[in-house]
Scaffold this motif. Structure first.
Motif, PDB file in Angstrom:
ATOM      1  N   ARG A 522       0.831  -1.194   0.000  1.00  0.00           N
ATOM      2  CA  ARG A 522       0.000   0.000   0.000  1.00  0.00           C
ATOM      3  C   ARG A 522       0.878   1.261   0.000  1.00  0.00           C
ATOM      4  O   ARG A 522       2.024   1.239   0.458  1.00  0.00           O
ATOM      5  CB  ARG A 522      -0.935  -0.001   1.207  1.00  0.00           C
ATOM      6  N   SER A 523       0.319   2.361  -0.465  1.00  0.00           N
ATOM      7  CA  SER A 523       1.030   3.635  -0.482  1.00  0.00           C
ATOM      8  C   SER A 523       1.077   4.235   0.921  1.00  0.00           C
ATOM      9  O   SER A 523       0.268   3.876   1.785  1.00  0.00           O
ATOM     10  CB  SER A 523       0.326   4.614  -1.426  1.00  0.00           C
ATOM     11  N   PRO A 524       2.021   5.148   1.180  1.00  0.00           N
ATOM     12  CA  PRO A 524       2.036   5.845   2.468  1.00  0.00           C
ATOM     13  C   PRO A 524       0.691   6.506   2.754  1.00  0.00           C
ATOM     14  O   PRO A 524      -0.036   6.894   1.824  1.00  0.00           O
ATOM     15  CB  PRO A 524       3.155   6.875   2.290  1.00  0.00           C
ATOM     16  N   ASN A 525       0.350   6.661   4.042  1.00  0.00           N
ATOM     17  CA  ASN A 525      -1.004   7.080   4.404  1.00  0.00           C
ATOM     18  C   ASN A 525      -1.337   8.521   4.039  1.00  0.00           C
ATOM     19  O   ASN A 525      -2.501   8.912   4.069  1.00  0.00           O
ATOM     20  CB  ASN A 525      -1.267   6.830   5.903  1.00  0.00           C
ATOM     21  N   GLY A 526      -0.341   9.334   3.685  1.00  0.00           N
ATOM     22  CA  GLY A 526      -0.628  10.704   3.255  1.00  0.00           C
ATOM     23  C   GLY A 526      -0.589  10.876   1.753  1.00  0.00           C
ATOM     24  O   GLY A 526      -0.780  11.972   1.236  1.00  0.00           O
ATOM     25  N   SER A 527      -0.370   9.784   1.034  1.00  0.00           N
ATOM     26  CA  SER A 527      -0.231   9.837  -0.420  1.00  0.00           C
ATOM     27  C   SER A 527      -1.600   9.717  -1.078  1.00  0.00           C
ATOM     28  O   SER A 527      -2.249   8.673  -0.995  1.00  0.00           O
ATOM     29  CB  SER A 527       0.689   8.703  -0.894  1.00  0.00           C
ATOM     30  N   ALA A 528      -2.020  10.787  -1.758  1.00  0.00           N
ATOM     31  CA  ALA A 528      -3.364  10.813  -2.346  1.00  0.00           C
ATOM     32  C   ALA A 528      -3.355  10.720  -3.868  1.00  0.00           C
ATOM     33  O   ALA A 528      -4.407  10.526  -4.472  1.00  0.00           O
ATOM     34  CB  ALA A 528      -4.086  12.097  -1.922  1.00  0.00           C
ATOM     35  N   LEU A 529      -2.189  10.852  -4.506  1.00  0.00           N
ATOM     36  CA  LEU A 529      -2.141  10.821  -5.966  1.00  0.00           C
ATOM     37  C   LEU A 529      -1.977   9.390  -6.474  1.00  0.00           C
ATOM     38  O   LEU A 529      -1.354   8.558  -5.815  1.00  0.00           O
ATOM     39  CB  LEU A 529      -0.984  11.684  -6.481  1.00  0.00           C
TER      40      LEU A 529
END
Length: 534
Positions: A522-529
């Protein structure tokens, strides 16, 4: 019905064939997930120098990245960020407003001094008096997600000259982070991390930098006349830099030189040779930071020979790391490498006076004093301005509240006053920044600002002007402000990513989710793009 029967049969055959093809595609196994991740951040990396020096590079460094990997011409950071903030953005996939790291140092309103953004009094330094941890980093990182995905079976180590970069790359869940101490030259870390690899400890005890610097010198790595595009006077006097014991800045000068890059690479090779990285259950990660910023301790502002030599040496250092992955690691065919540049530093050496380039000196102490006098004339006696740091003015919020004044009005008045000062090209209040009314890229300025640590007024120093009296504890060569691009190149070399070149600007925040997608985590929890589809 008889006439339509052949058509009906053909239609059925087509549908069956399509279904069979779909099943065949679905049944294809996924490529093996990389066993080792090598994340590299290079401050000041430039496409121009990569192209200029391509014919001088070997086959296993920058050429390998460009020819066999995904080469991205420009990753866009929005606005120019320092090494710490750029690294945080790259590894979290989130802007400073989300991850909490807007710069390496932040101003403390209580004691009116700048402090490291990662300062943590609850920790203890090993081989340093610095007390640092990643607690101020408000989002997870690639390293964190990799550790979580493996249940802790994968290890994460980081190595950098700079403490903030080392800690940010290791993240909250990393095993260790080591950096070079400014005052002693020793490899240092923090008790926040539990692991203490033997390699940096051995170097500190057996071959400490303090003694190696006595005989270390930085000279051109090839004949000076082979460096491209150099004027004749630069070829007549090849550079030679030493780091004498009597120089109080010897360790800072060393950290800004190509020698520090080589030491980081040597440490990385030592880790690969001795720690079985990429050979256990769960992917391991080795994160490294290098610098290709202009050398601030050069004889003059034109430090092109030193800069080109730094590129050539780093090219060989990358080749050494890749060779070590093949020899002692899992092999490059089982390794994901991502190399990301960061914007060039805005503060660079001043050109010689004989060129008559417009120049001025902006005194932060004078600015604070004049602004305070101006506000006293309007609102009465008092210390209305608390201080100045990193092109930001900090007002005395307590005094403003006690006098019943409107904070936003005083901010606006202060900004308009500062704009009339020599050496200031623009001034914006934090209110204008947050409402996206500041700078040529207001949205980018907003997301790259951390409101909790930001000043009340931001100023843009005019090109060619030098900031003085900044009340900084560090000693460094005097520099002037230059406008620089907020972009840098990047490379991703992975077994499942076909070589290609991307020449359109790419948001720097997509690097983290793209790397995570290739790792199938999974992507880091602040990554929205969304990630790039490679």
């Amino acid at each position: 019905m008889a006439d339509n029967f052949p058509t009906y049969r053909r239609l059925c055959a087509m549908l069956i064939g399509a279904a069979t093809a779909a099943v065949s595609v679905t049944a294809q196994p996924l490529p093996q997930r990389p066993q080792l991740v090598v994340g590299i951040v290079v401050e000041g990396l430039s496409n121009d120098y990569l192209e200029l020096l391509r014919s001088h590079f070997g086959q296993n460094g920058f050429r390998r990245l460009a020819d066999k990997g995904v080469a991205i011409s420009d990753i866009d950071f929005g606005t120019t960020l320092d090494g710490a903030a750029s690294t945080a953005l790259l590894f979290t996939g989130a802007s400073p407003a989300v991850n909490g790291i807007g710069a390496a140092t932040v101003y403390n309103r209580d004691d009116r001094r700048p402090h490291p953004a990662l300062e943590d009094p609850e920790t203890i330094g090993n081989f340093t008096t610095e007390t640092l941890s990643p607690k101020a980093l408000g989002a997870s990182t690639i390293a964190d997600e990799l550790r979580i995905a493996s249940g802790g079976l994968g290890y994460v180590y980081s190595i950098a000259p700079d403490p903030a970069q080392a800690i940010i790359m290791a993240g909250h869940a990393g095993n260790s982070a080591f950096w070079i101490n400014d005052l002693t030259g020793k490899w240092a870390t923090t008790t926040f991390y539990r692991d203490l690899p033997q390699k940096p400890q051995e170097i500190n005890h057996r071959t400490p930098l303090e003694y190696r610097l006595d005989t270390l010198q930085w000279v051109p790595s090839m004949a000076i006349d082979r460096y491209p595009d150099l004027p004749s006077y630069k070829k007549s006097y090849p550079f030679r830099h030493t780091f004498p014991r009597g120089d109080k800045n010897r360790f800072r000068a060393y950290k800004a030189s190509a020698a520090a890059n080589t030491d980081v690479a040597s440490m990385a090779v030592g880790y690969l040779n001795s720690m079985s990285l990429g050979k256990r259950e769960g992917a391991d990660m080795l994160a490294l930071a290098f610098s290709l910023n202009p050398y601030p301790y050069a004889r003059d502002a034109d430090s092109r020979p030193e800069l080109m030599d730094s590129y050539l040496r780093l090219d060989r250092d990358l080749g050494r790391i890749f060779d070590a992955i093949d020899a002692a690691g899992p092999g490059m065919d089982k390794t994901l490498v991502f190399v990301t540049g960061t914007p060039l530093t805005r503060r660079q050496r001043r050109d010689d006076e004989k060129w008559a380039i417009p120049y001025g000196e902006f005194s932060s102490r004078k600015a604070v004093s004049l602004l305070n006098m101006y506000l006293m004339a309007i609102h009465g006696n008092g210390e209305w301005v608390s201080g100045y740091h990193d092109s930001q003015l900090f007002l005395n919020h307590k005094l403003i509240k006690d006098r019943g004044k409107d904070l936003e009005e005083i901010r606006t008045a202060a900004a308009r006053f500062l704009e009339r000062m020599s050496g200031v090209s623009h001034a914006w209040t934090i209110d204008e920044v947050l409402s996206r009314q500041a700078s040529e890229r207001p949205e980018a300025f907003r997301r790259n600002t951390v409101p909790e640590t930001a000043g009340d007024v931001f100023i843009a120093i005019a090109p060619g002007w030098q900031e003085i009296d900044d009340d900084s504890d560090t000693e460094a060569p005097r520099t002037v402000t230059r406008a620089v691009a907020s972009t840098a190149p990047a490379f991703i070399l992975a077994p499942q990513a076909a070589p290609r070149r991307i020449d359109v600007p790419v948001d720097a925040r997509v690097i983290a989710p793209t790397v995570c997608r290739l790792l199938r985590i999974r992507s880091p929890n602040g990554s929205a793009l969304p990630p790039l589809r490679l």
